[in-house]
Design an enzyme around this catalytic site. Sequence first.
Site, PDB file in Angstrom:
ATOM      1  NE  ARG A 191      22.766  58.259  52.408  1.00 27.38           N
ATOM      2  CZ  ARG A 191      23.992  57.794  52.211  1.00 27.38           C
ATOM      3  NH1 ARG A 191      24.519  57.828  50.992  1.00 27.38           N
ATOM      4  NH2 ARG A 191      24.688  57.306  53.212  1.00 27.38           N
ATOM      5  CB  SER A 227      28.588  54.733  42.544  1.00 27.21           C
ATOM      6  OG  SER A 227      28.034  53.545  42.006  1.00 27.21           O
ATOM      7  CE1 TYR A 263      35.436  41.462  38.859  1.00 27.23           C
ATOM      8  CE2 TYR A 263      36.438  43.451  37.943  1.00 27.23           C
ATOM      9  CZ  TYR A 263      36.226  42.591  39.010  1.00 27.23           C
ATOM     10  OH  TYR A 263      36.810  42.863  40.220  1.00 27.23           O
ATOM     11  CE  LYS A 277      30.883  51.918  39.401  1.00 29.42           C
ATOM     12  NZ  LYS A 277      30.501  53.167  40.106  1.00 29.42           N
TER      13      LYS A 277
END
Length: 303
Positions: free
Chosen positions: A37, A86, A133, A161
């Site tokens: 960044r 991520s 999940y 995700k």
Amino acid sequence: MAERQRLVLVTGGSGFLAGHVILRLLSGGYRVRTTVRSLGREAGVRAALGLASDDAALEFVVADLTSDDGWAAAVDGCDAVLHVASPFPARQPENEDDVIVPAREGTLRVLRAASAAGIRRIVMTSSFAAVGYSPKPTGEPYDEGDWTDAAAPNSPYVKSKTLAERDAWEFAAVNDVELTVVNPVGIFGPVLGTDLATSVQIVKGLLNGRPPLLPHASFAVVDVRDVADLHVMALEDRRAIGERFLAAAGQPVSFPETAATLRSRLGPAGRRVPRLTAPDWLVRVGARFVPAWRELAGLLGEP
């Protein structure tokens, strides 16, 4: 030899997994470009990886998943992309879009830039969160054919995700991208720098005596070096194109088991690691009032 000197872009070079992926690529003879960044982070990343400041095998560019700026330069001249970066919040936000939107837009931003530059080969880090999940019949294991239901009542991270990976596969199908996805469980292992992954912070917390009462919550684990190896093997083997790969090792472990391992291996250095356990009912009640306990409550019971 020419194949082993390809230039590969690794996104998020200051991250826990990305650092190990970069080292694995460099040891395999690749040249690596990585995104940060701010270029102010370059020196720290090089030091964490044990690389000299003038080591030309690794180069840095500024690019952020939340902006289009820098991505054209990041992918320019690259032969493949390993999209590892991520957002993974230490605490779940009140507004789930604070995690979901950056994850989805960031993934598509990287894929679009790569596709526009003529790069077809992409390996992307997703998560077991996108696989397991949603409930399956008792006793059935999860595999790469399973998907978490994005509409189910899961945490913002799990939804992010799942949706980001769905977006990636849809983009790959329409744009003739040779995509492979790696879906790791909780990643642990040697820390290279000062930025600690959320999973590693679990260990740091235990070493500092937190939480004082250990929930009987279980989670699956995998070594960060194995996950890095899997990314590079997927890049190199064309049979991996179009596939998902779960990354996990052995059986799930619980907080009490993890704490016991730390105490037994560290001796006096592990004296602050908690010993007392919390009954499940207490964790479930606490989850109503303590956001950090909500994830733990969902991991109670059978692994």
